[in-house]
Design a protein around this motif. Structure first.
Motif, PDB file in Angstrom:
ATOM      1  N   PHE A 210     -14.682 -37.287 -10.394  1.00  0.00           N
ATOM      2  CA  PHE A 210     -14.080 -36.333  -9.471  1.00  0.00           C
ATOM      3  C   PHE A 210     -14.793 -35.006  -9.703  1.00  0.00           C
ATOM      4  CE2 PHE A 210     -11.169 -32.830  -8.711  1.00  0.00           C
ATOM      5  CZ  PHE A 210     -10.490 -33.170  -7.555  1.00  0.00           C
ATOM      6  N   ALA A 211     -15.146 -34.281  -8.636  1.00  0.00           N
ATOM      7  CA  ALA A 211     -15.870 -33.022  -8.829  1.00  0.00           C
ATOM      8  C   ALA A 211     -15.489 -32.010  -7.765  1.00  0.00           C
ATOM      9  CB  ALA A 211     -17.374 -33.276  -8.780  1.00  0.00           C
ATOM     10  N   MET A 212     -15.575 -30.726  -8.133  1.00  0.00           N
ATOM     11  CA  MET A 212     -15.217 -29.672  -7.169  1.00  0.00           C
ATOM     12  C   MET A 212     -15.767 -28.332  -7.653  1.00  0.00           C
ATOM     13  SD  MET A 212     -11.423 -28.761  -5.678  1.00  0.00           S
ATOM     14  CE  MET A 212     -10.746 -28.028  -7.152  1.00  0.00           C
ATOM     15  N   HIS A 213     -16.095 -27.420  -6.686  1.00  0.00           N
ATOM     16  CA  HIS A 213     -16.355 -26.020  -7.032  1.00  0.00           C
ATOM     17  C   HIS A 213     -15.047 -25.420  -7.527  1.00  0.00           C
ATOM     18  CE1 HIS A 213     -19.445 -26.574  -3.736  1.00  0.00           C
ATOM     19  NE2 HIS A 213     -20.184 -25.955  -4.630  1.00  0.00           N
ATOM     20  N   LEU A 214     -15.123 -24.574  -8.557  1.00  0.00           N
ATOM     21  CA  LEU A 214     -13.881 -23.994  -9.087  1.00  0.00           C
ATOM     22  C   LEU A 214     -14.148 -22.654  -9.757  1.00  0.00           C
ATOM     23  CD1 LEU A 214     -10.826 -24.416  -9.653  1.00  0.00           C
ATOM     24  CD2 LEU A 214     -11.475 -25.579 -11.766  1.00  0.00           C
ATOM     25  N   ALA A 215     -13.270 -21.682  -9.448  1.00  0.00           N
ATOM     26  CA  ALA A 215     -13.299 -20.364 -10.106  1.00  0.00           C
ATOM     27  C   ALA A 215     -14.671 -19.712 -10.004  1.00  0.00           C
ATOM     28  CB  ALA A 215     -12.873 -20.505 -11.570  1.00  0.00           C
ATOM     29  N   GLU A 216     -15.221 -19.729  -8.766  1.00  0.00           N
ATOM     30  CA  GLU A 216     -16.584 -19.214  -8.589  1.00  0.00           C
ATOM     31  C   GLU A 216     -16.601 -17.690  -8.428  1.00  0.00           C
ATOM     32  OE1 GLU A 216     -18.708 -21.209  -5.484  1.00  0.00           O
ATOM     33  OE2 GLU A 216     -20.500 -19.950  -5.694  1.00  0.00           O
ATOM     34  N   THR A 217     -15.614 -17.157  -7.681  1.00  0.00           N
ATOM     35  CA  THR A 217     -15.644 -15.710  -7.385  1.00  0.00           C
ATOM     36  C   THR A 217     -14.281 -15.066  -7.655  1.00  0.00           C
ATOM     37  OG1 THR A 217     -14.938 -16.042  -5.093  1.00  0.00           O
ATOM     38  CG2 THR A 217     -17.313 -16.081  -5.505  1.00  0.00           C
ATOM     39  N   THR A 247     -15.558 -33.058 -13.157  1.00  0.00           N
ATOM     40  CA  THR A 247     -16.635 -32.086 -13.358  1.00  0.00           C
ATOM     41  C   THR A 247     -16.389 -30.915 -12.418  1.00  0.00           C
ATOM     42  OG1 THR A 247     -18.213 -33.798 -13.978  1.00  0.00           O
ATOM     43  CG2 THR A 247     -19.133 -31.731 -13.186  1.00  0.00           C
ATOM     44  N   PHE A 248     -16.363 -29.704 -12.961  1.00  0.00           N
ATOM     45  CA  PHE A 248     -16.119 -28.531 -12.131  1.00  0.00           C
ATOM     46  C   PHE A 248     -17.353 -27.635 -12.118  1.00  0.00           C
ATOM     47  CE2 PHE A 248     -11.827 -29.915 -13.334  1.00  0.00           C
ATOM     48  CZ  PHE A 248     -11.322 -30.108 -12.055  1.00  0.00           C
ATOM     49  N   PHE A 249     -17.732 -27.236 -10.904  1.00  0.00           N
ATOM     50  CA  PHE A 249     -18.940 -26.434 -10.722  1.00  0.00           C
ATOM     51  C   PHE A 249     -18.598 -24.944 -10.774  1.00  0.00           C
ATOM     52  CE2 PHE A 249     -19.609 -30.208  -7.709  1.00  0.00           C
ATOM     53  CZ  PHE A 249     -20.146 -31.002  -8.706  1.00  0.00           C
ATOM     54  N   HIS A 250     -19.354 -24.184 -11.506  1.00  0.00           N
ATOM     55  CA  HIS A 250     -19.286 -22.716 -11.650  1.00  0.00           C
ATOM     56  C   HIS A 250     -18.361 -22.272 -12.782  1.00  0.00           C
ATOM     57  CE1 HIS A 250     -21.912 -22.194  -8.323  1.00  0.00           C
ATOM     58  NE2 HIS A 250     -21.110 -22.870  -7.519  1.00  0.00           N
ATOM     59  N   CYS A 251     -17.041 -22.215 -12.542  1.00  0.00           N
ATOM     60  CA  CYS A 251     -16.103 -21.720 -13.575  1.00  0.00           C
ATOM     61  C   CYS A 251     -16.574 -20.376 -14.152  1.00  0.00           C
ATOM     62  CB  CYS A 251     -15.899 -22.758 -14.669  1.00  0.00           C
ATOM     63  SG  CYS A 251     -15.054 -24.231 -14.052  1.00  0.00           S
ATOM     64  N   VAL A 252     -16.808 -19.429 -13.256  1.00  0.00           N
ATOM     65  CA  VAL A 252     -17.275 -18.101 -13.654  1.00  0.00           C
ATOM     66  C   VAL A 252     -16.108 -17.231 -14.121  1.00  0.00           C
ATOM     67  CG1 VAL A 252     -18.370 -15.977 -12.794  1.00  0.00           C
ATOM     68  CG2 VAL A 252     -19.245 -18.223 -12.085  1.00  0.00           C
ATOM     69  N   HIS A 253     -15.014 -17.294 -13.348  1.00  0.00           N
ATOM     70  CA  HIS A 253     -13.886 -16.398 -13.631  1.00  0.00           C
ATOM     71  C   HIS A 253     -12.747 -17.166 -14.289  1.00  0.00           C
ATOM     72  CE1 HIS A 253     -15.856 -13.133 -11.568  1.00  0.00           C
ATOM     73  NE2 HIS A 253     -16.276 -14.047 -10.712  1.00  0.00           N
ATOM     74  N   ASN A 272     -24.216 -22.424 -13.243  1.00  0.00           N
ATOM     75  CA  ASN A 272     -25.271 -22.250 -12.230  1.00  0.00           C
ATOM     76  C   ASN A 272     -25.748 -20.794 -12.235  1.00  0.00           C
ATOM     77  OD1 ASN A 272     -24.885 -24.964 -10.623  1.00  0.00           O
ATOM     78  ND2 ASN A 272     -22.859 -24.109 -10.986  1.00  0.00           N
ATOM     79  N   PRO A 273     -26.542 -20.418 -13.243  1.00  0.00           N
ATOM     80  CA  PRO A 273     -26.824 -18.990 -13.423  1.00  0.00           C
ATOM     81  C   PRO A 273     -27.503 -18.318 -12.234  1.00  0.00           C
ATOM     82  CG  PRO A 273     -28.190 -20.348 -14.878  1.00  0.00           C
ATOM     83  CD  PRO A 273     -27.157 -21.242 -14.289  1.00  0.00           C
ATOM     84  N   ALA A 274     -28.510 -18.955 -11.634  1.00  0.00           N
ATOM     85  CA  ALA A 274     -29.233 -18.274 -10.547  1.00  0.00           C
ATOM     86  C   ALA A 274     -28.326 -18.054  -9.346  1.00  0.00           C
ATOM     87  CB  ALA A 274     -30.459 -19.094 -10.146  1.00  0.00           C
ATOM     88  N   SER A 275     -27.569 -19.066  -8.986  1.00  0.00           N
ATOM     89  CA  SER A 275     -26.672 -18.952  -7.833  1.00  0.00           C
ATOM     90  C   SER A 275     -25.610 -17.888  -8.081  1.00  0.00           C
ATOM     91  CB  SER A 275     -26.024 -20.311  -7.561  1.00  0.00           C
ATOM     92  OG  SER A 275     -25.031 -20.195  -6.582  1.00  0.00           O
ATOM     93  N   ASN A 276     -25.036 -17.891  -9.277  1.00  0.00           N
ATOM     94  CA  ASN A 276     -23.998 -16.900  -9.603  1.00  0.00           C
ATOM     95  C   ASN A 276     -24.545 -15.479  -9.565  1.00  0.00           C
ATOM     96  OD1 ASN A 276     -22.488 -19.037 -12.149  1.00  0.00           O
ATOM     97  ND2 ASN A 276     -22.190 -19.026  -9.945  1.00  0.00           N
TER      98      ASN A 276
END
Ligand SMILES: [Zn+2]
Length: 430
Positions: A210-217, A247-253, A272-276
């Motif tokens: 299972f995967a998703m973008h999460l906590a990106e911004t 698996t969660f993508f980003h998790c920046v915040h 994902n350092p470059a994208s962030n």
């Protein structure tokens, strides 16, 4: 087949680096790794390829990408995430058609392979076309149909049709030696609780990651707090989305409690350092996550928000950004960055057969030329050379499952000139 090279970086538990080493490949797997003299002597008559003044590494894993978005590379740069998605991405994606998705993904697979990446975790629409492209080029991957409330015309007329597409892909590709399906809702802000619960159930039923973008911004945190009264990770936990197959993508915040929760639930996170940085989303608390026991991988987030899919660039950026964020040069070493892009990638793809070069693991690797590239010479330490000095262009060989995909300037599984011509025709319509 035996490959010999000046250095073999195994990424085994002891992080063994073999000087004047060799890899013996049998079928799609590594049969032996060791001193070249020993491996050659133990296997008389075996065909040997000398890579000479090169360093061989386990194939890099791009653990978060949107391969068909090579069609959108360079469209709508220099905007924040929500404006970029709404003004530049979603309107163009509404016009996508299957052949465009397939050719966009094929071009991206070539880009990944060119720079030493052998595996990926993709999320996109009309995903059966990405399966076909990855199959043709010969990469390894986990592929999830992007589930959102938007654009039902791409995935099917309604939710049932979209889930039917996921089931068909899972059925059609089950048992494939390199490609596996996933269930991949887009993000908390493009779905609703019911849809997310249904995706979670479907992943369990199909035994898929299972995967998703999460906590990106920060916007996402505000929106989730407004709509659901919880921060994004807490919200996902309330829906029971956080499990070891996730698996969660980003998790920046993330706050400290959310980091602890991701660790406790055994989830993998993709940095994902470059994208962030490009979308000015921030920088993920990678060192804190690793310290807390979260399994962290590395990804490009694809050609529309990066705009490169060169994982060697990502290694360099992850190492430097990790130091600057922590104001500590030891906070993210070259070895830490390589670990994320190999063993971390294996965790994020939920595939223990990749990530290191050891007997029984898949024969996925690449070879950086340390002899003719002035920037990578001399080599005191091959991990340092790869992360800090190389550009990725020094890669002379990419092997996936024992099969050569890229060697000395040539793609061996596809006709690059023909692919480019067909890609350009559909890109002009996208
Ligand atoms: Zn993404």
């Amino acid at each position: 087949m035996i490959y010999t090279a000046d250095w073999i970086v195994t990424q085994d538990a002891a992080r063994t680096v073999v000087r004047d080493g060799a890899i013996l490949v049998r079928g799609d797997s590594v049969a032996a790794v060791g001193a070249a003299s020993d491996v050659v002597a133990a296997n008389p008559g075996e065909q040997t390829v000398s890579l000479g003044e090169s360093a061989v590494f386990p194939g890099l894993v791009d653990a978060h990408c949107h391969l068909p978005m090579s069609l959108l590379r360079g469209r709508g740069d220099d905007k924040p995430l929500f404006a970029w998605l709404n003004e530049d991405v979603f309107p163009r994606e509404a016009k996508l058609f299957p052949e465009a998705v397939r050719l966009g993904a094929a071009l991206s697979c070539c880009e990944l392979a060119r720079y030493g990446c052998t595996s990926f975790f993709d999320m996109y629409m009309l995903e059966e076309n990405v399966f076909a492209a990855a199959d043709e080029v010969g990469l390894r991957g986990v592929l999830g149909e992007n589930v959102t409330r938007f654009f039902p015309q791409l995935g099917g007329a309604d939710r049932d049709a979209l889930f039917g597409r996921i089931r068909r892909n899972a059925e059609a590709w089950r048992g494939h030696p390199r490609l596996r399906p996933a269930v991949a809702p887009h993000a908390p802000y493009t779905t609703d609780p019911e849809l997310l619960r249904e995706c979670r159930d479907l992943a369990l039923e199909l035994a898929c990651p299972f995967a998703m973008h999460l906590a990106e911004t920060e916007d996402e945190t505000r929106t989730t707090l407004d709509e659901h009264g919880m921060r994004p990770v807490r919200y996902c936990d309330s829906l029971e989305l956080l499990r070891p197959d996730a698996t969660f993508f980003h998790c920046v915040h993330l706050d400290a409690e959310e980091i602890a929760l991701l660790a406790e639930r055994g989830c993998a996170v993709v940095h994902n350092p470059a994208s962030n940085l490009k979308l000015a989303s921030g920088s993920a608390p990678v060192a804190e996550m690793i310290r807390s026991g979260v399994r962290v991988a590395l990804g490009t987030d694809g050609p529309a928000s990066n705009n490169s899919q060169n994982m060697v660039r990502e290694l360099w950026l992850a190492a430097l950004l990790g130091k600057a964020t922590a104001r500590d040069p030891a906070a993210m070493s070259a070895q830490n960055a390589l670990d994320m892009a190999t063993l971390g990638g294996a965790a994020a793809l939920h595939d223990p057969s990749i990530g290191s070069l050891e007997p029984g693991k898949k024969a996925d690797f690449f070879a950086i030329d340390l002899g003719s590239a002035p920037n990578a010479h001399p080599c005191a330490n091959p991990v340092s050379a790869l992360v800090y000095a190389a550009s990725g262009a020094e890669n002379r060989l990419t092997v996936v499952g024992g099969r050569e995909i890229w060697r000395d300037g040539e793609f061996l599984t596809v006709d690059w000139a023909e692919l480019r011509e067909r890609f350009d025709r559909v890109a002009a319509r996208s």
